[in-house]
Design an enzyme around this catalytic site. Structure first.
Site, short mmCIF file in Angstrom:
data_model
loop_
_atom_site.label_atom_id
_atom_site.label_comp_id
_atom_site.label_asym_id
_atom_site.label_seq_id
_atom_site.Cartn_x
_atom_site.Cartn_y
_atom_site.Cartn_z
N THR A 13 0.83 -1.21 0.00
CA THR A 13 0.00 0.00 0.00
C THR A 13 0.86 1.26 0.00
OG1 THR A 13 -1.47 -1.26 1.42
CG2 THR A 13 -1.99 1.07 1.12
N VAL A 14 1.87 1.29 0.88
CA VAL A 14 2.68 2.50 0.99
C VAL A 14 3.60 2.66 -0.22
CG1 VAL A 14 4.38 3.74 2.37
CG2 VAL A 14 2.56 2.45 3.50
N LYS A 103 9.23 1.61 11.67
CA LYS A 103 9.41 2.00 13.08
C LYS A 103 10.04 0.90 13.92
CE LYS A 103 5.60 2.42 11.71
NZ LYS A 103 4.27 2.69 11.19
N VAL A 130 6.63 7.52 12.41
CA VAL A 130 6.01 7.82 13.71
C VAL A 130 4.52 8.12 13.65
CG1 VAL A 130 6.02 9.33 15.72
CG2 VAL A 130 8.16 8.44 14.83
N GLY A 132 2.52 8.76 10.68
CA GLY A 132 1.98 8.78 9.32
C GLY A 132 2.17 10.13 8.67
N GLU A 188 -4.58 -5.96 12.60
CA GLU A 188 -4.08 -7.18 11.98
C GLU A 188 -4.78 -8.40 12.59
OE1 GLU A 188 -1.66 -6.92 9.68
OE2 GLU A 188 -1.56 -4.75 9.97
N LYS A 203 7.22 3.78 18.25
CA LYS A 203 7.15 5.19 17.85
C LYS A 203 7.63 6.11 18.97
CE LYS A 203 3.31 4.15 14.73
NZ LYS A 203 1.83 4.03 14.66
#
Lengths: 433, 433
Positions: A13-14, A103, A130, A132, A188, A203
């Site tokens: 996705t990222v 992270k 950290v 988004g 998840e 984070k």
């Protein structure tokens, strides 16, 4: 000037979001950097016919990619500790700048990675690791650089905040909301990372390091999840004018630094209390400016890609205008780190919310208040709730006290014959000074 | 490396705050920059025995100070247009970097000043000029650099927000709260700058430039103050689920950019609605990240000094590590500015809150709704209030409509025999997309 050449490792996705953002917004980004950005390689195991990969070399051999001469910056978006760490070190060794959203890797192995980057005069950029899309690393490292940071408190896990918000707004139990969060794709299949606070602790490790100029010390973060919070506790907190949030807190105390992730009662008027659902926010108390807050979407493809590409733009500017490309800002905010003492849980100082289920008989409340008083704990408010299944829930809010004293008091209350079940304890922060 | 040498011009609240912050926090700042910062000159007309000025040269001749060879960075904190502008240009001509909090000067003469700085390869840093201690310039210029900015909306004048908050919380009239704000030192003896939106328009000019990469165009900002807002309007807005804020808004519309400062109804659930008192906040909608918000103290000695010193730290890093000291980031966020069309008031598109006082007779409401309908305006909600001094106040909220249509409708409503007094019109923004 020649284009700056990127390798994107991982097209989840990222990764896909970063690729698309660089492509869609190329014109505006070029207006900002004055220099072309070119994606030369992507590391992916699966073909992605849905993405525009024209002219980009694709390979599943990530170690091979980071050694290529036509790569200036490596964008590591595969996540996890291994093989990410090996790939990271190989990229650094080959003089590549690295941008990451990882992270876990930075919190657990960051000291070694940052040292290696320093040694090879490259930088590791990690804004996406950290909060988004909220540029909190830049804010802490540069925007508030004039200040001595006193504390920071953050809602830095969207899943946990979604669960607590639903529990409050709809009086639903934890397990029920967690199931929905999993169905919605927020949590998840194994939700431990989110609900037990490990993700937030990763984070917080990064935030604390750049706030105080200390090494990364994930293993010293006290971490407590939200799975024991009941819908009742959420409701009692409301009645007392508070809201329960899962906070990551880093605080400079007289004897050292507190690093802790736990459910926390905060007053409803505090700006953090109005951060609902999957939103993230970090509130910072700093010596000169006072309290400022930064809020927005803390996860997801678009927001995370926004942070990754901002880092890429910074690096393009650094490569173009600084002498060795290593940038003008120390990676962890300070030129030299200090080894400030990290306090243990017993040394923390916080207020407390206690819930005790007791037999409905004369003298029990007196017993409890006497125990607290003998341990030097002041009571701020008491709420005696209506009888529930033959037991009376007593809710007590205390002034701040060192945690070892509270341990002592709770073990004595627990030992009273009238006490049933566990004493529920939730820390409380006024966040007003 | 040799120390970086500063001249601080002006020792008012902010100037003294900067001096003290640099002195008190010298150790932590040195850990961040790796380099000593030394104040060599201060420009002041009055002796300041309360400050530690040991080893610092004092003079009232500011033009002379900025020509000195032992000055690398000039901190301009005298404010106003003249003689600040001449001093600014002289400093730039002598190759000095300039840090300023002077929003009026930059908004009104910035194009000339930034061009001069570019020509002399120095930079003008102005974090303190927009939202006090909130590092909004850094966020917009760097943190959100990957995004195409769609709009921004800010509470960027603390005095105005204090007045509106008090009017709402205590149902007090405008004039009464303004008087208190003056007594508390929030508002100047001449409150025009704050309550008529001029100060906010200065700040919006800067924000819009770095959001869209356009020249500074203060004269094109539509500006409307809060002095006509009544306690009644504040209360009616509340009943409809809205809150009135004095916002600075810059929005990318299909035919150009809207630049406007005016009282605005926003839904209570919007994060900006919870910003109370003298606090400032800027909410930004950007293509990749979505909506983020930045809040904190927007004025005062400490917060403003925090921003000034953050700029100084950036400049020290730039002088130390970039080739010519001019930094890596374009002053106004983009390497090249674009001359995008700025819309006139008649071309704005917003929702509307209308309050009309009418005679209590049959058919008046029908007349009004027919006028709106004929002008193509959809009604979102109507609130008919109890009779007040023989008149009935009718409150109408509309969907977004181009402003020229609303002008037309209002002039027709105004002409109805049943209408008394002026039609009150306040713009309305949902801020949700």
């Amino acid at each position: 000037m020649k284009p700056v050449r990127l390798a994107i490792l991982g097209l989840g996705t990222v990764g896909a979001g970063v690729l698309q953002l660089l492509q869609e917004n190329a014109k505006e980004i070029k207006r900002r950097t004055g220099r072309e950005i070119q994606i030369t390689h992507v590391g992916t195991r699966r073909p992605r016919p849905d993405l525009n990969l024209e002219g980009i070399q694709q390979s599943a051999n990530l170690l091979e990619i980071v050694r290529q001469p036509d790569v200036d910056v490596v964008i590591e978006l595969i996540g996890g500790l291994s093989p990410a760490k090996e790939i990271f070190l190989e990229a650094i060794k080959h003089g590549k700048q690295v941008v990451t959203a990882n992270k876990a890797l930075l919190a657990e192995c960051g000291n070694e990675l940052f040292a290696s980057a320093d040694q090879h005069t490259v930088q590791i950029a990690y804004e996406a690791a950290v909060a988004g899309g909220i540029p909190i690393i830049k804010v802490m490292r540069e925007g508030l650089a004039a200040n001595r940071i006193e504390w920071l408190a953050g809602i830095i896990n969207g899943t946990g905040n979604f669960i607590l918000t639903e529990m409050r707004d709809k009086a639903r139990p934890f397990a029920d909301v967690l199931k929905e969060a999993q169905e919605l794709g927020y949590a998840e299949a194994d939700p431990t990372f989110d609900v037990e606070g490990i993700d937030a602790a990763h984070k917080l490790t990064l935030l604390a390091s750049i706030a105080f100029g200390i090494p990364l010390q994930f293993d010293k973060v006290y971490t407590e999840g939200i799975s024991k919070i009941t819908a009742q506790d959420v409701q009692y907190a409301e009645e007392l004018g508070f809201c329960i949030k899962h906070l990551g807190i880093a605080r400079r105390a007289p004897k050292g630094i507190e690093l802790r992730v736990h459910p926390t009662l905060i007053p409803k008027e505090q700006p953090l209390a109005s951060i609902n659902g999957v939103q993230n926010a970090v509130s910072v108390k700093a010596s000169a400016v006072g309290q400022t807050m930064y809020s927005g979407p803390g996860a997801g493809g678009g927001p995370t890609a926004s942070a990754v590409v901002a880092d890429i733009i910074d690096i393009v500017r650094d490569i173009s205008y600084t002498e060795d490309g290593s940038g003008t800002i120390p990676q962890l905010a300070f030129e030299s780190l200090e080894d400030i003492n990290i306090l243990s849980r017993e040394e923390f100082t916080t207020g407390y919310y206690l819930r005790v289920n007791v037999d409905d008989r004369t003298g029990v409340l007196a017993n409890i208040t006497t125990i607290l008083s003998n341990c030097g704990i002041s009571i701020d408010a008491i709420l005696q709730q209506p009888r529930l299944k033959n037991r009376v829930p007593i809710v007590i809010m205390t002034d701040p006290i060192v945690e070892s004293k509270m341990d002592e008091a709770i073990s004595q209350i627990q030992a009273l014959p009238a006490t049933h079940g566990e004493v529920m304890r939730i820390r409380l922060e006024s966040l007003d000074s």
